[in-house]
Design a protein around this motif. Structure first.
Motif: not given
Length: 386
Positions: A222-246
């Protein structure tokens, strides 16, 4: 898409590094435990996964580089040689925090300034900038740590410390950090089909952490992390996928028998507010009750308590009386295990029994001991949830 692998570390309070290492291994990582940290490797998926799931860690950091340095010239040249452009976009905001112990470069503000200057020079050259870097983009928190002339440069992926789960809307006078509370629950070897009691629950942190563990809820969901704003390092949708899996791994159907008691009705109300914020209203029962008035006929339970230390909220005589009450009440509960965290090293004297085991932990900067009294489980009994 193949993601870049990084050297990573999970930082931790002194005394619970081994727990962080155990958590990482349970998540499938090879972990090397060191003082105050645990090293492992992973990509951005792993970075978010560990931020979401680690209950006892403080932060997840990318190790950008390590090298020896005894002079500012060595610090500057070695920092400039690192591939900062692989992490920081041209508009990155990158403050540099610093610390130094037992090293020639002991002036921390100067160390921070040199590292900042070196990174600016590297990025300006790579991005062909003749003017000052704007630093108007996303935040990339950096740290330079020097210990015995060995430099470690890290990028913090977490942001606010992992103990800030987001559910604690209010707190008492001497709150226990959420990751320390989770460590106590894990050290108690509690299973969700057994009763769990915190007799001095305060703002409810220990029972809430037990419920999160019992339901297999990722503590950072239920919280956010600094790395979620790093679009230069992260493919689109990756963080949503990991959160859904969790979220899919949570088991909300488990029936839990968790109780928190406190003599102060105001603290009970605060605990209930925090419990609602965590989405666990129906999983924990909070009640105003003095420790000496609690009774149970249940078997095979676990008591985890963080009572006043004397140094914190109460005078010594009152605290020692509380410890005596604990001993009188808990010693006859032979099937129950009891885990009491206190800075009073004479706790056993007032409790009236020697602990099965003691473990040194640090509650912030304060040395504490976890006094463990192991119960003898009655395998013929099954719990009766009330």
């Amino acid at each position: 898409m193949i993601l870049q692998k990084y050297q990573l570390m999970a930082t931790a309070a002194a005394g619970i590094e081994a727990l962080v290492g155990k958590e990482l291994r349970q998540l499938g990582y090879e972990a090397k435990v060191e003082n105050g940290r645990v090293r492992f490797t992973g990509d951005m998926r792993d970075i978010l996964t560990t931020n979401l799931w680690l209950r006892t860690a403080d932060r997840i950091k990318i190790i950008v580089g390590e090298f020896p340095a005894r002079t500012f010239d060595e610090l500057f040249e070695n920092t400039t040689a690192l591939p900062w452009e692989e992490f920081l976009p041209v508009d990155a905001e990158f403050p540099v925090e610093g610390r130094s112990h037992h090293s020639q470069l002991h002036n921390v503000p100067s160390v921070q300034a040199i590292v900042k200057k070196a990174i600016v020079q590297r990025l300006s050259r790579v991005y062909h900038r003749r003017t000052r870097l704007p630093e108007t983009g996303n935040l990339f928190p950096l740290e330079v740590a020097i210990n015995k002339d060995q430099v470690m440069l890290t990028l913090d992926t977490t942001g606010e410390s992992l103990f800030k789960r987001g559910y604690r809307k209010n707190k008492g006078g001497a709150p226990l950090k959420e990751n320390m509370a989770a460590a106590l629950v894990m050290l108690a070897h509690w299973f969700p089909d057994n009763p769990f009691v915190d007799p001095v629950c305060g703002s409810g942190t220990i029972p809430i952490e037990a419920a999160l563990l019992g339901h297999n809820i990722a503590p950072g969901i239920n919280r956010a992390f600094a790395c979620e704003q790093w679009v230069n390092l992260t493919p689109a949708g990756l963080f949503d996928d990991v959160r859904d899996e969790a979220d899919d791994k949570a088991d909300y159907d488990v029936k839990l028998d968790i109780h928190g008691y406190d003599i102060d009705q105001n603290m009970v109300e605060i605990a209930e507010e925090n419990c609602r914020a965590a989405g666990l209203t129906h999983d924990i029962t909070f009640k105003q009750l003095a420790l000496k008035d609690w009774r149970t006929d249940k078997c095979n339970g676990v008591i985890v308590a963080n009572p006043p230390y004397g140094e914190r909220l109460s005078d010594h005589a009152a605290v020692h009386e509380l410890y005596r009450q604990m001993g009188e009440l808990y010693r006859p509960l032979t099937t129950w295990s009891k885990y009491i965290l206190t800075a009073d090293l004479e706790f056993e004297k007032y409790y009236g029994a020697k602990a099965t085991k003691r473990r040194k932990l640090y509650n912030g900067a304060l040395r504490t001991d976890l006094f463990q009294f192991w119960g003898h489980k009655d395998r013929s009994k099954f719990r009766t949830v009330r």
